[in-house]
Design a protein around this motif. Structure first.
Motif, PDB file in Angstrom:
ATOM      1  N   GLN A   1       0.828  -1.210   0.000  1.00  0.00           N
ATOM      2  CA  GLN A   1       0.000   0.000   0.000  1.00  0.00           C
ATOM      3  C   GLN A   1       0.860   1.258   0.000  1.00  0.00           C
ATOM      4  OE1 GLN A   1      -2.250  -1.244   3.527  1.00  0.00           O
ATOM      5  NE2 GLN A   1      -4.154  -0.993   2.329  1.00  0.00           N
ATOM      6  N   LEU A   2       1.904   1.259   0.806  1.00  0.00           N
ATOM      7  CA  LEU A   2       2.797   2.415   0.825  1.00  0.00           C
ATOM      8  C   LEU A   2       3.459   2.622  -0.531  1.00  0.00           C
ATOM      9  CD1 LEU A   2       4.489   1.951   4.321  1.00  0.00           C
ATOM     10  CD2 LEU A   2       2.915   3.780   3.646  1.00  0.00           C
ATOM     11  N   ALA A   3       3.829   1.528  -1.186  1.00  0.00           N
ATOM     12  CA  ALA A   3       4.450   1.642  -2.509  1.00  0.00           C
ATOM     13  C   ALA A   3       3.463   2.242  -3.516  1.00  0.00           C
ATOM     14  CB  ALA A   3       4.935   0.275  -2.978  1.00  0.00           C
ATOM     15  N   ASP A   4       2.201   1.795  -3.451  1.00  0.00           N
ATOM     16  CA  ASP A   4       1.184   2.347  -4.350  1.00  0.00           C
ATOM     17  C   ASP A   4       0.996   3.847  -4.128  1.00  0.00           C
ATOM     18  OD1 ASP A   4       0.717  -0.015  -5.631  1.00  0.00           O
ATOM     19  OD2 ASP A   4      -1.127  -0.513  -4.542  1.00  0.00           O
ATOM     20  N   LEU A   5       0.954   4.261  -2.862  1.00  0.00           N
ATOM     21  CA  LEU A   5       0.754   5.680  -2.570  1.00  0.00           C
ATOM     22  C   LEU A   5       1.962   6.511  -3.016  1.00  0.00           C
ATOM     23  CD1 LEU A   5      -0.936   5.477   0.953  1.00  0.00           C
ATOM     24  CD2 LEU A   5      -2.015   5.999  -1.246  1.00  0.00           C
ATOM     25  N   ARG A   6       3.151   5.960  -2.876  1.00  0.00           N
ATOM     26  CA  ARG A   6       4.342   6.699  -3.332  1.00  0.00           C
ATOM     27  C   ARG A   6       4.320   6.875  -4.851  1.00  0.00           C
ATOM     28  NH1 ARG A   6       7.156   2.954   0.251  1.00  0.00           N
ATOM     29  NH2 ARG A   6       7.594   3.970   2.260  1.00  0.00           N
ATOM     30  N   ILE A   7       3.940   5.826  -5.559  1.00  0.00           N
ATOM     31  CA  ILE A   7       3.857   5.914  -7.025  1.00  0.00           C
ATOM     32  C   ILE A   7       2.793   6.933  -7.426  1.00  0.00           C
ATOM     33  CG2 ILE A   7       3.267   4.663  -9.129  1.00  0.00           C
ATOM     34  CD1 ILE A   7       4.416   2.147  -7.794  1.00  0.00           C
ATOM     35  N   ALA A   8       1.640   6.882  -6.743  1.00  0.00           N
ATOM     36  CA  ALA A   8       0.563   7.831  -7.048  1.00  0.00           C
ATOM     37  C   ALA A   8       1.022   9.262  -6.826  1.00  0.00           C
ATOM     38  CB  ALA A   8      -0.664   7.528  -6.196  1.00  0.00           C
ATOM     39  N   LEU A   9       1.710   9.501  -5.718  1.00  0.00           N
ATOM     40  CA  LEU A   9       2.203  10.847  -5.424  1.00  0.00           C
ATOM     41  C   LEU A   9       3.178  11.312  -6.495  1.00  0.00           C
ATOM     42  CD1 LEU A   9       2.385  13.279  -3.539  1.00  0.00           C
ATOM     43  CD2 LEU A   9       4.180  12.061  -2.270  1.00  0.00           C
ATOM     44  N   LEU A  10       4.066  10.427  -6.908  1.00  0.00           N
ATOM     45  CA  LEU A  10       5.025  10.786  -7.950  1.00  0.00           C
ATOM     46  C   LEU A  10       4.308  11.154  -9.249  1.00  0.00           C
ATOM     47  CD1 LEU A  10       7.908  10.981  -9.082  1.00  0.00           C
ATOM     48  CD2 LEU A  10       7.784   8.502  -9.562  1.00  0.00           C
ATOM     49  N   LEU A  11       3.311  10.374  -9.634  1.00  0.00           N
ATOM     50  CA  LEU A  11       2.571  10.652 -10.869  1.00  0.00           C
ATOM     51  C   LEU A  11       1.803  11.967 -10.771  1.00  0.00           C
ATOM     52  CD1 LEU A  11       1.224   7.081 -11.725  1.00  0.00           C
ATOM     53  CD2 LEU A  11       3.195   8.261 -12.705  1.00  0.00           C
ATOM     54  N   PHE A  12       1.174  12.207  -9.612  1.00  0.00           N
ATOM     55  CA  PHE A  12       0.464  13.480  -9.423  1.00  0.00           C
ATOM     56  C   PHE A  12       1.421  14.664  -9.499  1.00  0.00           C
ATOM     57  CE2 PHE A  12      -3.155  11.226  -7.088  1.00  0.00           C
ATOM     58  CZ  PHE A  12      -4.072  11.493  -8.090  1.00  0.00           C
ATOM     59  N   VAL A  13       2.606  14.522  -8.929  1.00  0.00           N
ATOM     60  CA  VAL A  13       3.587  15.612  -8.967  1.00  0.00           C
ATOM     61  C   VAL A  13       4.031  15.874 -10.406  1.00  0.00           C
ATOM     62  CG1 VAL A  13       5.941  16.260  -8.311  1.00  0.00           C
ATOM     63  CG2 VAL A  13       4.371  15.324  -6.600  1.00  0.00           C
ATOM     64  N   ILE A  14       4.280  14.812 -11.152  1.00  0.00           N
ATOM     65  CA  ILE A  14       4.671  14.991 -12.558  1.00  0.00           C
ATOM     66  C   ILE A  14       3.553  15.672 -13.340  1.00  0.00           C
ATOM     67  CG2 ILE A  14       5.247  13.779 -14.696  1.00  0.00           C
ATOM     68  CD1 ILE A  14       6.585  11.627 -12.974  1.00  0.00           C
ATOM     69  N   ALA A  15       2.297  15.212 -13.131  1.00  0.00           N
ATOM     70  CA  ALA A  15       1.166  15.817 -13.831  1.00  0.00           C
ATOM     71  C   ALA A  15       1.017  17.289 -13.465  1.00  0.00           C
ATOM     72  CB  ALA A  15      -0.123  15.057 -13.505  1.00  0.00           C
ATOM     73  N   LEU A  16       1.183  17.609 -12.186  1.00  0.00           N
ATOM     74  CA  LEU A  16       1.114  19.005 -11.760  1.00  0.00           C
ATOM     75  C   LEU A  16       2.229  19.819 -12.388  1.00  0.00           C
ATOM     76  CD1 LEU A  16      -0.083  21.243  -9.997  1.00  0.00           C
ATOM     77  CD2 LEU A  16       1.367  20.416  -8.111  1.00  0.00           C
TER      78      LEU A  16
ATOM     79  N   VAL B   1      -5.270   9.601 -14.268  1.00  0.00           N
ATOM     80  CA  VAL B   1      -6.051   8.356 -14.253  1.00  0.00           C
ATOM     81  C   VAL B   1      -5.259   7.239 -13.582  1.00  0.00           C
ATOM     82  CG1 VAL B   1      -7.024   6.532 -15.719  1.00  0.00           C
ATOM     83  CG2 VAL B   1      -7.454   8.940 -16.268  1.00  0.00           C
ATOM     84  N   ILE B   2      -4.004   7.085 -13.988  1.00  0.00           N
ATOM     85  CA  ILE B   2      -3.186   5.993 -13.433  1.00  0.00           C
ATOM     86  C   ILE B   2      -2.901   6.228 -11.955  1.00  0.00           C
ATOM     87  CG2 ILE B   2      -0.980   4.785 -13.634  1.00  0.00           C
ATOM     88  CD1 ILE B   2      -1.011   5.599 -16.617  1.00  0.00           C
ATOM     89  N   ALA B   3      -2.611   7.488 -11.589  1.00  0.00           N
ATOM     90  CA  ALA B   3      -2.358   7.788 -10.179  1.00  0.00           C
ATOM     91  C   ALA B   3      -3.585   7.483  -9.329  1.00  0.00           C
ATOM     92  CB  ALA B   3      -1.955   9.252 -10.030  1.00  0.00           C
ATOM     93  N   ALA B   4      -4.769   7.842  -9.817  1.00  0.00           N
ATOM     94  CA  ALA B   4      -5.995   7.554  -9.070  1.00  0.00           C
ATOM     95  C   ALA B   4      -6.192   6.054  -8.896  1.00  0.00           C
ATOM     96  CB  ALA B   4      -7.194   8.169  -9.792  1.00  0.00           C
ATOM     97  N   GLN B   5      -5.793   5.271  -9.902  1.00  0.00           N
ATOM     98  CA  GLN B   5      -5.880   3.813  -9.784  1.00  0.00           C
ATOM     99  C   GLN B   5      -4.994   3.307  -8.646  1.00  0.00           C
ATOM    100  OE1 GLN B   5      -7.766   1.573 -11.217  1.00  0.00           O
ATOM    101  NE2 GLN B   5      -8.035   1.898 -13.412  1.00  0.00           N
ATOM    102  N   PHE B   6      -3.780   3.842  -8.549  1.00  0.00           N
ATOM    103  CA  PHE B   6      -2.874   3.415  -7.479  1.00  0.00           C
ATOM    104  C   PHE B   6      -3.441   3.779  -6.103  1.00  0.00           C
ATOM    105  CE2 PHE B   6       0.503   3.105 -10.751  1.00  0.00           C
ATOM    106  CZ  PHE B   6       1.061   1.900 -10.369  1.00  0.00           C
ATOM    107  N   VAL B   7      -4.021   4.973  -5.985  1.00  0.00           N
ATOM    108  CA  VAL B   7      -4.593   5.385  -4.703  1.00  0.00           C
ATOM    109  C   VAL B   7      -5.751   4.466  -4.324  1.00  0.00           C
ATOM    110  CG1 VAL B   7      -5.839   7.216  -3.493  1.00  0.00           C
ATOM    111  CG2 VAL B   7      -3.873   7.790  -4.922  1.00  0.00           C
ATOM    112  N   ALA B   8      -6.640   4.187  -5.286  1.00  0.00           N
ATOM    113  CA  ALA B   8      -7.794   3.333  -4.984  1.00  0.00           C
ATOM    114  C   ALA B   8      -7.354   1.940  -4.571  1.00  0.00           C
ATOM    115  CB  ALA B   8      -8.715   3.265  -6.202  1.00  0.00           C
ATOM    116  N   ARG B   9      -6.323   1.408  -5.229  1.00  0.00           N
ATOM    117  CA  ARG B   9      -5.852   0.075  -4.855  1.00  0.00           C
ATOM    118  C   ARG B   9      -5.240   0.078  -3.461  1.00  0.00           C
ATOM    119  NH1 ARG B   9      -1.673  -3.200  -8.623  1.00  0.00           N
ATOM    120  NH2 ARG B   9      -0.169  -1.702  -7.755  1.00  0.00           N
TER     121      ARG B   9
END
Length: 391
Positions: A12-27, A80-88
């Motif tokens: 779960q922590l790995a998924d949240l880290r990936i999601a955060l990274l993707l959100f930061v890149i998108a921002l 979209v992909i980041a939201a998938q990681f957060v939901a998982r």
């Protein structure tokens, strides 16, 4: 006893880290884009908004910036992909519900970026931006390819807003029974049309129509891209990712957001017969202020990008979304016709003005505003529904 949140697993922590990274890149991509196109003063000078121009004044000469024509699709798919990681990582029904809403909003964003591309507003090369829109939007989501969309939207809708038998949106409204003479309850029910059985049938029929409008290698490529996206979601995020992160948004929630946005764009069924193009454009359209938290939600999920300033877009269809707030403000200050039908908010009236949908409801459910077009007087006979969603 104080509430103690459950400990997160390493996965779960790995998924949240990936999601955060993707959100930061998108921002970061959004910020780069914003910095690139913050030259609103130059835009207003190029459009000569020191005086009101005729509709469809050519946009200032665009630089052939193909990289920036691609970036919006990249950051939206990253969302979209980041939201998938957060939901998982959350792995809860509420998280999957939020996932479906977020993904549907990103699909609306993809649709509106494609909308700008169909007008040639992303870079100087129309073939390039159409090809990118097909690969990143129309093919993955099963929508009509850009060449078809150009005919429906640019040649049929834009020259004929709110004209019966010519505007494809009005033809669609009549086909689904969204016409004057509805009760207030009927109006509210029609707002949810894509969630109802008839609306879902329309969505599936339109999907089939758009897919089969292509033949040969194009159809094979479209089907392969659609299957590839769906398969990738399932492989990476399981059945929950496929269902709540792709199918439910694509077939139910995104069509609802798109439907509401189309309804809110124009002053449908209003009388506009001055014979002057600018006056009739401003009569058929309405500038709407979306403010506060509710306005942010509308701009993110229902009316993203150009859709939040739709009348300004109708007058200057080549303008990128970055510049429309300044164009909208300039038109409000200089053109009484433009601001005459100003509304506030999507659903609930505010600041002494009607909302976009309350003004339409009054016209369709009793004509309290007194401006119902003569041709729109009930009953209207519905024509057969044909063609793809032109919005």
């Amino acid at each position: 006893m104080p509430f103690t949140p459950p400990a997160l697993t390493q996965d779960q922590l790995a998924d949240l880290r990936i999601a955060l990274l993707l959100f930061v890149i998108a921002l970061g991509l959004r910020l780069v884009d914003h910095r690139r196109y913050r030259d609103t003063a130059r835009v207003l000078r190029a459009l000569r908004l020191t005086a009101i121009q005729a509709p469809h004044t050519p946009y200032f000469e665009k630089r052939d910036d193909r990289i920036f024509a691609v970036l919006p699709y990249v950051w939206l798919w990253l969302d979209v992909i980041a939201a998938q990681f957060v939901a998982r990582a959350v792995d809860h029904w509420a998280g999957y519900l939020v996932l479906a809403l977020v993904v549907a909003g990103r699909f609306r964003g993809l649709q509106e970026v494609g909308h700008i591309a169909v007008h040639g507003g992303l870079c100087a090369s129309k073939p390039f931006q159409w090809a990118v829109a097909d690969l990143a939007f129309t093919w993955p989501l099963g929508k009509a390819r850009m060449a078809v969309r150009h005919v429906n939207h640019c040649r049929r809708h834009h020259p004929n807003p709110n004209r019966p038998d010519e505007d494809p949106n009005l033809i669609r409204f009549a086909a689904v029974g969204f016409v004057p003479g509805l009760s207030r309850t009927g109006f509210a029910v029609k707002l949810l049309h894509p969630l109802l059985p008839a609306g879902w049938v329309e969505t599936m029929t339109t999907l089939a129509h758009d897919l089969t409008s292509d033949r040969g290698w194009r159809l094979a490529a479209r089907l392969a891209v659609m299957a590839g996206v769906a398969g990738a979601m399932a492989a990476a995020f399981g059945w929950q990712g496929l269902v709540f992160g792709h199918l439910v948004p694509l077939l139910l929630i995104y069509p609802l957001f798109s439907w509401i946005s189309v309804i809110a764009e124009h002053r449908w069924y209003a009388r506009a017969d001055s014979g002057r193009r600018m006056t009739d454009e401003c009569t058929n359209g309405r500038p709407t202020d979306y403010s506060g938290i509710s306005g942010w939600i509308v701009r993110q999920f229902v009316s993203p990008y150009t859709d939040s300033w739709h009348l300004a877009h109708s007058l200057y269809p080549f303008a990128r979304w970055n510049h429309l707030p300044a164009i909208d403000a300039a038109l409000k200050a200089r053109n009484p016709d433009y601001a005459r039908h100003l509304s506030h908010g999507l659903l609930i009236p505010g600041r002494g003005r009607p909302s976009a949908l309350s003004e339409l409801r009054e016209r369709m459910c009793g004509n309290a505003t007194g401006d119902l077009a003569d041709w729109a007087a009930p009953p209207l006979s519905p024509p057969p529904l044909a063609g793809s969603d032109p919005a």
